[in-house]
Design a protein around this motif. Structure first.
Motif, PDB file in Angstrom:
ATOM      1  N   ILE A  81      31.821  36.792  44.474  1.00  0.00           N
ATOM      2  CA  ILE A  81      32.570  36.273  43.377  1.00  0.00           C
ATOM      3  C   ILE A  81      32.814  34.861  43.283  1.00  0.00           C
ATOM      4  O   ILE A  81      32.618  34.157  42.301  1.00  0.00           O
ATOM      5  CB  ILE A  81      33.881  37.166  43.274  1.00  0.00           C
ATOM      6  N   TYR A 149      39.729  46.116  56.314  1.00  0.00           N
ATOM      7  CA  TYR A 149      40.742  46.187  55.015  1.00  0.00           C
ATOM      8  C   TYR A 149      40.480  45.130  53.918  1.00  0.00           C
ATOM      9  O   TYR A 149      40.654  43.840  54.353  1.00  0.00           O
ATOM     10  CB  TYR A 149      42.234  46.225  55.491  1.00  0.00           C
ATOM     11  N   GLY A 151      41.595  45.066  50.381  1.00  0.00           N
ATOM     12  CA  GLY A 151      42.573  45.059  49.491  1.00  0.00           C
ATOM     13  C   GLY A 151      41.733  45.755  48.129  1.00  0.00           C
ATOM     14  O   GLY A 151      40.488  45.778  48.284  1.00  0.00           O
ATOM     15  N   PHE A 152      42.384  45.783  47.189  1.00  0.00           N
ATOM     16  CA  PHE A 152      41.619  46.404  45.835  1.00  0.00           C
ATOM     17  C   PHE A 152      40.737  45.573  45.106  1.00  0.00           C
ATOM     18  O   PHE A 152      39.919  45.888  44.604  1.00  0.00           O
ATOM     19  CB  PHE A 152      43.105  46.891  44.650  1.00  0.00           C
ATOM     20  N   ASN A 153      40.939  44.195  45.443  1.00  0.00           N
ATOM     21  CA  ASN A 153      40.013  43.195  44.827  1.00  0.00           C
ATOM     22  C   ASN A 153      38.975  42.657  45.984  1.00  0.00           C
ATOM     23  O   ASN A 153      38.358  41.767  45.531  1.00  0.00           O
ATOM     24  CB  ASN A 153      40.829  42.183  44.089  1.00  0.00           C
ATOM     25  N   VAL A 155      39.913  40.515  48.471  1.00  0.00           N
ATOM     26  CA  VAL A 155      40.190  39.376  48.906  1.00  0.00           C
ATOM     27  C   VAL A 155      41.508  39.353  49.795  1.00  0.00           C
ATOM     28  O   VAL A 155      42.068  38.346  50.013  1.00  0.00           O
ATOM     29  CB  VAL A 155      40.268  38.184  47.816  1.00  0.00           C
ATOM     30  N   ALA A 156      41.699  40.641  50.611  1.00  0.00           N
ATOM     31  CA  ALA A 156      42.776  40.727  51.244  1.00  0.00           C
ATOM     32  C   ALA A 156      42.681  39.924  52.494  1.00  0.00           C
ATOM     33  O   ALA A 156      41.655  39.469  53.128  1.00  0.00           O
ATOM     34  CB  ALA A 156      43.092  42.194  51.675  1.00  0.00           C
ATOM     35  N   GLU A 158      44.061  37.202  53.896  1.00  0.00           N
ATOM     36  CA  GLU A 158      44.323  35.655  53.948  1.00  0.00           C
ATOM     37  C   GLU A 158      45.555  35.264  54.702  1.00  0.00           C
ATOM     38  O   GLU A 158      46.493  34.638  54.077  1.00  0.00           O
ATOM     39  CB  GLU A 158      44.303  35.032  52.718  1.00  0.00           C
ATOM     40  N   ASN A 175      48.643  25.069  48.119  1.00  0.00           N
ATOM     41  CA  ASN A 175      50.215  25.311  48.427  1.00  0.00           C
ATOM     42  C   ASN A 175      50.761  24.521  49.500  1.00  0.00           C
ATOM     43  O   ASN A 175      50.043  23.552  50.135  1.00  0.00           O
ATOM     44  CB  ASN A 175      50.407  26.933  48.631  1.00  0.00           C
TER      45      ASN A 175
ATOM     46  N   GLU B 127      44.717  52.618  46.016  1.00  0.00           N
ATOM     47  CA  GLU B 127      44.071  52.398  47.355  1.00  0.00           C
ATOM     48  C   GLU B 127      45.370  51.536  48.249  1.00  0.00           C
ATOM     49  O   GLU B 127      45.297  52.050  49.640  1.00  0.00           O
ATOM     50  CB  GLU B 127      43.006  51.321  47.155  1.00  0.00           C
ATOM     51  N   SER B 128      46.020  50.919  47.684  1.00  0.00           N
ATOM     52  CA  SER B 128      46.998  50.141  48.385  1.00  0.00           C
ATOM     53  C   SER B 128      48.161  49.833  47.528  1.00  0.00           C
ATOM     54  O   SER B 128      47.885  49.389  46.358  1.00  0.00           O
ATOM     55  CB  SER B 128      46.411  48.853  49.128  1.00  0.00           C
ATOM     56  N   ASN B 246      48.677  37.921  49.391  1.00  0.00           N
ATOM     57  CA  ASN B 246      47.599  37.285  50.180  1.00  0.00           C
ATOM     58  C   ASN B 246      47.213  38.028  51.301  1.00  0.00           C
ATOM     59  O   ASN B 246      45.979  37.834  51.670  1.00  0.00           O
ATOM     60  CB  ASN B 246      47.976  35.892  50.664  1.00  0.00           C
ATOM     61  N   PHE B 248      47.698  41.723  51.685  1.00  0.00           N
ATOM     62  CA  PHE B 248      47.284  42.851  51.446  1.00  0.00           C
ATOM     63  C   PHE B 248      46.566  43.087  50.102  1.00  0.00           C
ATOM     64  O   PHE B 248      45.923  43.879  49.862  1.00  0.00           O
ATOM     65  CB  PHE B 248      48.757  43.823  51.406  1.00  0.00           C
ATOM     66  N   GLN B 249      46.749  42.358  49.112  1.00  0.00           N
ATOM     67  CA  GLN B 249      46.086  42.417  47.954  1.00  0.00           C
ATOM     68  C   GLN B 249      46.080  43.755  47.653  1.00  0.00           C
ATOM     69  O   GLN B 249      45.130  44.551  47.279  1.00  0.00           O
ATOM     70  CB  GLN B 249      44.631  41.923  48.035  1.00  0.00           C
ATOM     71  N   PRO B 250      47.353  44.329  47.278  1.00  0.00           N
ATOM     72  CA  PRO B 250      47.766  45.738  46.911  1.00  0.00           C
ATOM     73  C   PRO B 250      47.201  46.096  45.307  1.00  0.00           C
ATOM     74  O   PRO B 250      47.587  45.011  44.678  1.00  0.00           O
ATOM     75  CB  PRO B 250      49.048  45.950  47.334  1.00  0.00           C
ATOM     76  N   ASN B 251      46.977  47.224  44.969  1.00  0.00           N
ATOM     77  CA  ASN B 251      46.797  47.471  43.572  1.00  0.00           C
ATOM     78  C   ASN B 251      48.293  47.114  42.816  1.00  0.00           C
ATOM     79  O   ASN B 251      48.212  46.528  41.824  1.00  0.00           O
ATOM     80  CB  ASN B 251      46.485  48.848  43.334  1.00  0.00           C
ATOM     81  N   HIS B 277      50.425  30.579  42.633  1.00  0.00           N
ATOM     82  CA  HIS B 277      50.227  30.284  43.995  1.00  0.00           C
ATOM     83  C   HIS B 277      49.228  31.280  44.764  1.00  0.00           C
ATOM     84  O   HIS B 277      48.938  30.829  45.916  1.00  0.00           O
ATOM     85  CB  HIS B 277      51.494  30.361  44.621  1.00  0.00           C
ATOM     86  N   TYR B 279      46.361  32.969  46.735  1.00  0.00           N
ATOM     87  CA  TYR B 279      45.091  32.177  47.155  1.00  0.00           C
ATOM     88  C   TYR B 279      43.803  32.390  46.323  1.00  0.00           C
ATOM     89  O   TYR B 279      43.134  31.375  46.227  1.00  0.00           O
ATOM     90  CB  TYR B 279      44.808  32.661  48.492  1.00  0.00           C
ATOM     91  N   CYS B 280      43.639  33.582  45.954  1.00  0.00           N
ATOM     92  CA  CYS B 280      42.312  33.682  44.885  1.00  0.00           C
ATOM     93  C   CYS B 280      42.556  34.246  43.635  1.00  0.00           C
ATOM     94  O   CYS B 280      42.836  35.180  43.427  1.00  0.00           O
ATOM     95  CB  CYS B 280      41.238  34.940  45.803  1.00  0.00           C
ATOM     96  N   VAL B 283      39.668  36.891  41.013  1.00  0.00           N
ATOM     97  CA  VAL B 283      39.613  38.276  40.986  1.00  0.00           C
ATOM     98  C   VAL B 283      40.755  38.767  40.361  1.00  0.00           C
ATOM     99  O   VAL B 283      41.701  38.239  39.954  1.00  0.00           O
ATOM    100  CB  VAL B 283      39.555  38.693  42.446  1.00  0.00           C
ATOM    101  N   GLU B 284      40.583  40.124  40.129  1.00  0.00           N
ATOM    102  CA  GLU B 284      41.609  40.808  39.494  1.00  0.00           C
ATOM    103  C   GLU B 284      42.971  40.749  40.343  1.00  0.00           C
ATOM    104  O   GLU B 284      42.909  40.806  41.475  1.00  0.00           O
ATOM    105  CB  GLU B 284      41.255  42.348  39.410  1.00  0.00           C
ATOM    106  N   GLN B 285      44.075  40.620  39.672  1.00  0.00           N
ATOM    107  CA  GLN B 285      45.453  40.471  40.324  1.00  0.00           C
ATOM    108  C   GLN B 285      46.240  41.569  40.520  1.00  0.00           C
ATOM    109  O   GLN B 285      46.197  42.623  39.901  1.00  0.00           O
ATOM    110  CB  GLN B 285      46.144  39.281  39.568  1.00  0.00           C
ATOM    111  N   THR B 286      46.892  41.795  41.635  1.00  0.00           N
ATOM    112  CA  THR B 286      48.092  42.655  42.099  1.00  0.00           C
ATOM    113  C   THR B 286      48.929  42.890  40.677  1.00  0.00           C
ATOM    114  O   THR B 286      49.610  41.791  40.450  1.00  0.00           O
ATOM    115  CB  THR B 286      48.644  42.569  43.182  1.00  0.00           C
TER     116      THR B 286
END
Lengths: 308, 308
Positions: A81, A149, A151-153, A155-156, A158, A175, B127-128, B246, B248-251, B277, B279-280, B283-286
């Protein structure tokens, strides 16, 4: 067997990895990252074909090609991506490579692939596992129930870009106060240079080129300023690891990257710190170890992640 | 249907929870935590039987009893390994309760149970998912692939006890600089009192009993010092949430606890902070939301976790 490719900003390293998790043969080429991605992928394909020839195997013996790539990865579609150091946006890496070689291609984030390699090397049977890398930056990968693992997108993990020092040093991510800005080799070199400026009589001042080893070597030789740099650095590393333990309580956490070559000299005080500071002391504790695969983790992990 | 029990240091709250995740009827009794655990469990059993009677159902309608307990839990064996505020060590909670009622008993950490309740309330198909609670302390629960993430030793998810401010305020856990020491209601009250001492002309000085609402109320009424307290507090909350994103990038991440009653006034600046802030950004965000179950999360989550 699988092919694992560790795609870096400088080099493309690849290897044929056997079912028993060993690199059968390997090779590398310069990435020359300023080229269009199509040329880089053509070189990756050439590297794979050379390896197949060199190992004397048939393409039908290769069950899959795994790529560990920097950046944010869409694993489902094999797309990079975004990768800052390659200047890539939405590169269809798997699709492009399959134009040359007709085997399944799996694309993972490079830190995740390396973590998976270390996990498999440690038996591949733990419920939860975390690998961190103390290199130019601080990377991390998390394995839960045998799976990377993401994450849903995608990029977990970090872990290096979690704030540890509120209002602290500026980080490459934009940051302030990230763990990476205190626990990476880059940070250690900054800390070492500051100590040299303050203590010009320190043994460290004799190093023509300050590296991640400068302070450790001085500390081991009895240099007081060197010892102070190392103690402080290890405390930053350990407090970040303690955070990860309190969050994940993994069966095992392994430490890789250049600094991990310091072995027990690094590991023992980290273990002491976590033992003292972890939140719950009444239960079995996470095993903390130095990573064993080192530089091969990327190739092996990328290869084995194909079979996940 | 299930029975959910939210065991606290002050009260035992319990409820019958239907298959459609609603509390059919509920009741509570004081914990009187200085008693032997056998007496507390006898009261829990009495509470369950009263609820069954009150709801007019038969014991055979109850598929299981779920307990959310503070402390470190051995979920497999239904044992509370250690709970500070109950002064419990290795209490066989499930076994003891089953002496009175012959249905399966599941014991979870209370924060994990509440997180599971919020997860199910939000559809139970992500998922998370991460839930945090801004209360007396800062609690957390993580759901991965539909299951409560407990770590290999049962005590994972101590999100409040991750260091955010290196060398910062002392925390109840014994460490310094924990997120909890900056983002809990207790911390906000401390921050509010400090601001009142510095700005005795602030509207906040009029509050006879400083609470978590004092600074928010003053800020909303245009008080400058109140605004400063709230801004700083929200920044602490948001930087900890950004860390979790950053990692877990949970849903979805939901915010509960007393302070979450501030709603959008709290939520919007947190969303802004994380957007800026994280990190990425490619992509789609939490999705970040205020928790919806509030105080019922413990009972509902404990009950539904039986059927996990």
């Amino acid at each position: 067997m699988y092919i694992g490719i560790d795609l870096g900003g400088t080099n493309i390293a690849a290897g044929i990895v056997s079912e028993d998790k060993k690199i059968v043969c390997s090779d590398s080429r310069p990435t020359l990252s300023e080229r269009p991605y199509t040329e880089i992928v053509a070189d990756m394909a050439g590297l794979c074909n050379d390896l197949i020839k060199k190992a004397g195997v048939d393409i039908s013996d290769i069950k899959g090609i795994g790529i560990g790539s920097p950046g944010a990865i869409d694993n489902k579609n094999g797309v990079v991506i975004y990768a800052n150091n390659l200047d890539w946006n939405n590169v269809p890496l798997a699709e492009e490579l399959r134009k040359y070689i007709d085997v399944p291609v799996n694309v993972e984030n490079d830190a995740n692939a390396a973590a998976y390699g270390e996990y498999m090397e440690c038996g591949g049977d733990m419920e939860s596992f975390v690998a961190i890398t103390l290199g130019t930056g601080v990377g991390g990968g998390v394995i839960i129930d045998g799976k990377i693992y993401r994450g849903f997108n995608g990029v977990a993990g970090e872990l290096g870009h979690t704030m540890l020092v509120h209002g602290g040093e500026h980080c490459t991510c934009g940051n302030d106060g990230c763990w990476e800005a205190y626990a990476s080799v880059t940070a250690l070199i900054r800390q070492t240079k500051a100590a040299i400026a303050e203590h010009p009589d320190s043994m460290m001042a004799g190093d023509i080129k300050v590296s991640g080893r400068t302070s450790f070597n001085a500390a081991k030789a009895g240099d007081k300023a060197g010892r102070e740099v190392v103690d402080k650095y290890i405390e930053y590393v350990a407090s970040g690891i303690n955070n990860i333990v309190n969050i994940f309580q993994p069966n095992m956490l392994v430490i890789g990257g250049g600094i991990s070559n310091e072995g027990d000299y690094l590991l023992n005080p980290i273990k002491e710190y976590v033992k003292k500071h972890c939140y719950c002391k009444a239960v079995e504790q996470t095993e903390i170890k130095i990573a064993s695969l080192k530089n091969d983790a990327g190739i092996i992990g990328a290869a084995l992640a194909c079979g996940q």
